[in-house]
Scaffold this motif. Structure first.
Motif: not given
Length: 691
Positions: A55-60, A95-105
């Motif tokens: 993303g724009s802030k280098r997030q996955n 792990d679940a939050k990490k995957r959800l965060k990548s989707l939300e990003y």
């Protein structure tokens, strides 16, 4: 089947699919989950594709599927977490939050930061990002899913909901345990647990009523309009029984009469509105204070009053300023049915509750005689043995969800292996599969592309009309033709997935359009000849000239789907339009010389159909006679007595009934058996239950 066995079965299914479609295991798992989520009425039409980026802030950023076409204005997005371990893996909270965060990003970058500008215009990700941004606030809810073959940790904490530009975001985790529970459940659908204390701390006062049947209990209540709207806002059309949902999806969601009453005379809503009829499989009732109050509902389904429910929600969402619903109350009849009998009873409750509405008979098609006949044929008709095999197999028709695994699990390991050898997994057909095969061949690929639910109802209408005119047309030849079309569809899918020109994406759309285009070209160029499905059945394979032609057609179809001149940006939305099919129809193609050999003369096919229909009529007569003779004369005597008391029988019906009520019954003719069973149905509709 325990969860370990289910895990092995899932891995086997995914690996087989990945090999057949030249896909990675994670992609095959996503496609499998798309079908299962549709089956359980969680996400109707999850479009699978894979994207990872920054993303724009280098997030996955990551996404593996989406569904934008929800009747409630909800958008579903999904990301896959495929472990493929030998033992069952554990999905931790981080792990679940990490995957959800990548989707939300991915979602937030699309909506707020013009992610599309960084993407290739022809890519699915670009089209989705652009659609998400353009929809803006015209979204009622975002539903974000993690789909995994792992089990969530026992210490897994709930992921708290959030929002984006005022639109709620929900998080859902579909793990191995949840998939297994649904597979083993009686309902075969994603069940809804409602805690009414979230809205009504003291519970909902109810009046309990009971009849003579022990199969159900009924509660009557007056539900606040705010609660009705909130429930629909949270659960959407999943609250509605599937037939009612299909009916409403084709209509405006705000009824003018409901709107007028709600806005001008809210205090009269309870008197003017017909209310809601709903079913559940369990309730939490507290009678400690004397007056029973409802605190929780398990597996709520609204079978009548769906338009009232949706209208109150949409009225509040779309009207400015927002109306006050606090003076509105909605009467509700809640029928609590034993979970073991829900599949049998709930469709009937829905059918009779809607008997005064314009809901067609096809809307209540799921439990119909058509399905029972196809099921019976699938257990009886043996498919020819494949080359190198010493035994024949069956094409297993799954009339109700989970039938295949339940049958397989009846015995031990040896019996399960023997069952699967005779009933291979790749020869299992569900109701929605058959609808997809048939409507593709009937040249309705734009309907197939609209998702399993809408496609199934279109197929239901088609079959219901034909069944009413000539049910004997649905016979052994028809079943073999359905299987042949299944072979055709699945072979085309596998061949296109491996084609040099295919580059992941829109596979389901390409396949249904390709099959429809072949059917259309046979009509145009076949000089009256038809595709010889009898040969496809006999060989259990699609002739090579047809396969080669299909791959050629598929490439042309993709050109139309991806055309820069298409009127809508999103390809999957474009595929749902009749205009898209019109363009595919017009693509000029010529039959290869070798293709003609796969066709058969219409005369030969008509003779086959006549013979099959005649055989089915004989079978129907034999089955009716056997059913009549299985009932003892004493029971027929009770039926006659009941019918006479209620003046239900004609003289003809009474005379033939007396034949089988004799101590030594006369064997009725096929026609007499049909009259007897028709008379029995009459009194059963009046309440006779002895036979």
């Amino acid at each position: 089947m325990n969860i370990e066995e289910f895990h092995l079965s899932l891995k086997s299914d995914v690996r087989a699919r990945a090999e057949a479609e030249n896909d990675f295991a994670a992609g095959a798992f996503a496609n499998l989950m798309s079908e299962r989520l549709s089956d359980v009425e969680e996400i109707d039409n999850l479009q699978v594709f894979h994207y990872e980026g920054l993303g724009s802030k280098r997030q996955n950023l990551a996404i593996d599927g989406f569904d934008l076409d929800d009747a409630d204005g909800q958008i579903s997005l999904a990301v896959v977490d495929w472990r493929d371990f030998e033992d069952i893996a554990v999905l931790s909270t981080p792990d679940a939050k990490k995957r959800l965060k990548s989707l939300e990003y991915f979602l937030t970058e699309s909506v707020q930061n013009f992610l599309e500008d960084a993407l290739e215009e022809s890519s699915v990700a670009y089209q989705l990002a652009r659609d998400l941004r353009s929809r803006g606030r015209n979204v009622s809810r975002y539903r974000l899913y993690v789909l995994t073959d792992a089990c969530t940790s026992d210490r897994m904490k709930d992921v708290v909901s959030s929002e984006l530009n005022g639109v709620p975001i929900e998080y859902h985790i579909w793990d191995l345990q949840r998939l297994h529970q649904i597979q083993e459940s009686n309902s075969g659908r994603s069940e809804i647990e409602i805690d009414l204390e979230q809205w009504l701390p003291n519970g909902l006062p109810v009046l309990k009523t009971e009849g003579k049947s022990k199969d159900f209990v009924t509660y009557l209540a007056s539900v606040p309009g705010e609660v009705v709207a909130d429930l629909y806002g949270q659960y959407g059309s999943r609250l509605l029984e599937s037939n009612v949902r299909s009916y409403l999806s084709a209509r405006g969601m705000v009824n003018k009469g409901i709107k007028t009453t709600a806005l001008s005379k809210p205090e009269m809503f309870l008197a003017y509105n017909n209310g809601i009829t709903a079913t559940a499989t369990a309730v939490a009732v507290d009678s400690s204070s004397g007056m029973p109050v409802l605190r929780g509902i398990h597996n709520l389904q609204i079978v009548n009053g769906g338009q009232t429910t949706a209208s109150l929600y949409n009225l509040r969402k779309d009207t400015s300023p927002k109306p006050d619903l606090s003076d509105i109350f909605v009467q509700m009849k809640l029928i609590v049915v034993d979970s073991a009998k829900a599949e049998e009873i709930v469709p009937d409750v829905s059918r009779y509750a809607n008997s005064q509405n314009k809901v067609s008979a096809a809307d209540f098609f799921s439990n119909s005689a058509f399905h029972r006949r196809i099921e019976e044929l699938s257990r009886r008709v043996v498919a020819p043995a494949l080359a190198g095999k010493s035994y024949q197999t069956y094409w297993f028709y799954e009339r109700t969800r989970g039938q295949y695994l339940n049958e397989k699990s009846r015995g031990g390991a040896a019996q399960a292996r023997a069952f699967e050898a005779r009933n291979p997994k790749n020869q299992v057909m569900t109701k929605t599969d058959v609808a997809k095969f048939e409507l593709s061949w009937q040249q309705k690929p734009h309907i197939v592309s609209q998702g399993a639910q809408k496609n199934f109802m279109a197929f239901a209408n088609s079959v219901a009309d034909t069944w009413e005119r000539s049910e004997s047309d649905f016979n052994e030849l028809y079943f073999k033709s359905v299987v042949a079309r299944a072979i055709m569809f699945n072979t085309i899918r596998a061949d296109i997935a491996k084609a040099e020109w295919y580059d992941k994406g829109y596979l389901a759309n390409i396949v249904t359009y390709t099959m429809a285009k072949i059917a259309r070209e046979i009509e145009k160029q076949g000089k009256g000849h038809l595709l010889d499905f009898n040969t496809v059945w006999a060989s259990q394979s699609l002739p090579q000239p047809v396969r080669d032609f299909a791959v050629q057609i598929g490439s042309l179809v993709l050109g139309v789907l991806n055309s820069p001149d298409r009127p809508v940006n999103n390809v999957t939305e474009w595929a749902k339009r009749a205009e898209c099919w019109n363009l595919v129809e017009q693509i000029p193609v010529r039959f290869p010389e070798t293709f003609i050999g796969a066709l058969v003369s219409p005369t030969k096919q008509i003779d086959r159909r006549r013979q099959a229909a005649a055989t089915q009529k004989i079978d129907n007569g034999i089955n009716a006679t056997m059913k009549v003779l299985q009932i003892p004369p004493t029971e027929w005597a009770k039926a006659i007595s009941y019918g006479q008391q209620h003046r239900a029988f004609t003289e003809k019906e009474l005379s033939v009934l007396k034949l089988v009520a004799k101590p030594t019954p006369v064997i009725p003719t096929d026609r007499q058996s049909a009259v007897i069973l028709g008379a029995l149905q009459k009194i059963q509709n009046l309440g006779f239950t002895k036979v």
